[in-house]
Write a protein that holds these residues in place. Sequence first.
Motif, short mmCIF file in Angstrom:
data_model
loop_
_atom_site.label_atom_id
_atom_site.label_comp_id
_atom_site.label_asym_id
_atom_site.label_seq_id
_atom_site.Cartn_x
_atom_site.Cartn_y
_atom_site.Cartn_z
N GLU A 120 47.07 29.01 26.17
CA GLU A 120 45.84 28.34 25.76
C GLU A 120 45.57 28.48 24.27
O GLU A 120 44.71 27.78 23.72
N ASN A 121 46.26 29.41 23.63
CA ASN A 121 45.98 29.72 22.22
C ASN A 121 47.23 29.64 21.37
O ASN A 121 47.40 30.40 20.42
N LEU A 122 48.10 28.66 21.65
CA LEU A 122 49.34 28.52 20.89
C LEU A 122 49.08 28.07 19.46
O LEU A 122 49.80 28.45 18.54
N ASN A 123 48.06 27.27 19.25
CA ASN A 123 47.79 26.72 17.91
C ASN A 123 46.74 27.54 17.18
O ASN A 123 45.95 28.23 17.78
N LEU A 125 56.36 39.80 26.02
CA LEU A 125 56.02 38.54 26.67
C LEU A 125 55.29 37.61 25.71
O LEU A 125 55.55 36.41 25.67
N ILE A 126 54.37 38.17 24.93
CA ILE A 126 53.60 37.37 23.98
C ILE A 126 54.51 36.80 22.89
O ILE A 126 54.44 35.60 22.56
N PHE A 127 55.38 37.64 22.34
CA PHE A 127 56.30 37.17 21.30
C PHE A 127 57.21 36.06 21.84
O PHE A 127 57.46 35.05 21.15
N LYS A 128 57.69 36.25 23.06
CA LYS A 128 58.58 35.25 23.67
C LYS A 128 57.85 33.94 23.89
O LYS A 128 58.39 32.85 23.62
N LYS A 129 56.62 34.02 24.35
CA LYS A 129 55.84 32.81 24.64
C LYS A 129 55.54 32.04 23.35
O LYS A 129 55.52 30.81 23.33
N LEU A 130 55.30 32.78 22.27
CA LEU A 130 55.00 32.15 20.98
C LEU A 130 56.26 31.73 20.22
O LEU A 130 56.17 31.07 19.20
N VAL A 186 48.23 37.02 31.10
CA VAL A 186 48.71 37.06 29.71
C VAL A 186 49.36 35.73 29.33
O VAL A 186 49.09 35.17 28.26
N GLN A 187 50.23 35.23 30.21
CA GLN A 187 50.90 33.96 29.92
C GLN A 187 49.90 32.81 29.77
O GLN A 187 50.03 31.98 28.87
N LYS A 188 48.92 32.77 30.64
CA LYS A 188 47.91 31.72 30.59
C LYS A 188 47.09 31.83 29.30
O LYS A 188 46.83 30.82 28.63
#
Length: 273
Positions: A270-273, A223-228, A264-266
Motif C-alpha cells: 500500500e505504500n510503494l510510492n 521481506l520489506i526490502f524484497k517487496k520494495l 507486513v506485505q499488505k
Amino acid sequence: TVSIKLAKKHYVFASYNKNKPVNLKRNKNIEIHKIDISKNITFERKFDVLVHCASLVPALNSKKNLFNKINYQGFKKLLTIAKKKNCKKIILLSTMSVYGEIKSQKITEKEKFRNPDAYGVSKIKMENSLKRYCKSNNASGLILRLPGLVGFKSKNNFLSNALNIIKKKKEIIINNPNLKFNNLVHVENLAEIINLSLKKKFKFEIYNLACKNPLRFEDIFKLIFKKLKIKKNIKINKKDGGFSIKLNKNLKKRYKLYSTKYAVQKFVSENLN
C-alpha cells in the motif's frame, strides 16, 4: 477505513477534529461531525454503540497535561453523552503503552503496569472509566490495546518509520534480530474486528491485539526490502530486548487475525510510492 467497513450494514456518525476525511463523502451511511473533545461536546442523535478512536499521541505533543485533558477528560465527556443516550456497548481503542517498561519477552493482558508515560497513564484512566461506566450502567465494554497500527500512509510507529527510512535507501538498524515479532495490526484487520464486535455479546473484556504467526525480526525486514526491490541494508545490534504478544485464546477464537507476514506485505504494497 473503520467507518467504511462499519457503514456497509450500519449507520455511522463519524467524527473528526481538524482534517475532514474526504474518502467518506460518498458513503450515504455515514454522517460526519466536527468534534473537539477538549471542549464542550453536544450531540443530539441517539446511538447504540460508541467506538472511540480519538487520541493525542506522543509524536504529536509532549505536554503531559494535554494527554490527561484530551484523552482522559475528552473520553469522560463522551461517556456522559453515552449515558444520556442509553448507549449499552462501547469499544475503546487503547494502547500497549499502558504497560510502560515491559520486561517480559511474551506479554499477556496480565502484565503489570511499570512506569507508563503520560500517554499510557491517560489510557489507563480511560480504561478504568469505561470499566466503571459498564458496571454502573449494565453496559458492554471492549478494550483493544493496540501495538503499531499500519496501513496506507500510517505513521507514529516503528514499522511505518522504518519503511520511510528504507524507501530512502538508508541503513536500517535493528536490535535482537531473532526476536519473534508480531507487534503490529493492519488497520483493515482492526476494522474487521470492530465490525464483528458489533454483532457479538460480551460484558467487559480487554485484549492485546497483534498478528498471529510471529516472524523473526530480521526476516520481517528482509521481506520489506524484497517487496520494495531495494538492496538489503541492515545493521544488526547484537542486543536482547523487545517482546512479542501472546494472543489471548478467546481473541483467536472470536476473530480472524491477519498473519504477521500478510500484514507486513499488505502494508508495504500500500505504500510503494
